[in-house]
Design an enzyme around this catalytic site. Structure first.
Site, short mmCIF file in Angstrom:
data_model
loop_
_atom_site.label_atom_id
_atom_site.label_comp_id
_atom_site.label_asym_id
_atom_site.label_seq_id
_atom_site.Cartn_x
_atom_site.Cartn_y
_atom_site.Cartn_z
CG ASN A 6 25.76 14.34 0.92
OD1 ASN A 6 25.84 13.82 2.02
ND2 ASN A 6 24.98 15.38 0.68
CG HIS A 7 26.95 9.81 4.11
ND1 HIS A 7 27.94 8.86 4.13
CD2 HIS A 7 27.33 10.76 5.01
CE1 HIS A 7 28.86 9.20 5.01
NE2 HIS A 7 28.53 10.36 5.55
CG ASN A 8 22.37 6.48 -1.84
OD1 ASN A 8 21.37 7.18 -1.86
ND2 ASN A 8 22.48 5.38 -2.56
#
Length: 93
Positions: A6-8
């Site tokens: 997942n993106h941060n």
């Protein structure tokens, strides 16, 4: 489909930075996943669980549970005595 990356969103840029967050998915023995199930990172699906087609699994599903929906929730349990009897007899399909 299983999504473990997942993106941060808490990084140093908006809407997210260049780093990724990875979370494992653990699926126990004899789990039955229906068609088009989506499993997100960080989820454990216990042995013998059944997940209905089209479900989105965002939380752990305990062993021998029957779950479904968006998000998937447990709505029933398998008969543990019957399940373990068949497993002991090695009646796998």
């Amino acid at each position: 489909m299983m999504i473990t990356e997942n993106h941060n969103i808490n990084g140093n840029a908006l809407p997210y930075d260049e780093t990724s967050i990875y979370k494992d998915i653990v699926i126990g023995d004899n789990v039955w996943l229906g068609s088009r199930v989506l499993i997100l990172g960080g989820v454990n699906i216990g042995e013998g669980a059944v997940v209905q087609a089209g479900s989105v699994v965002v939380r752990d599903i305990p062993a021998l549970s029957i779950a479904g929906g968006h998000p998937a929730i447990v709505f029933s349990k398998r008969d543990s005595e019957h399940y373990f009897s068949l497993k002991e007899q090695q009646k796998f399909h």
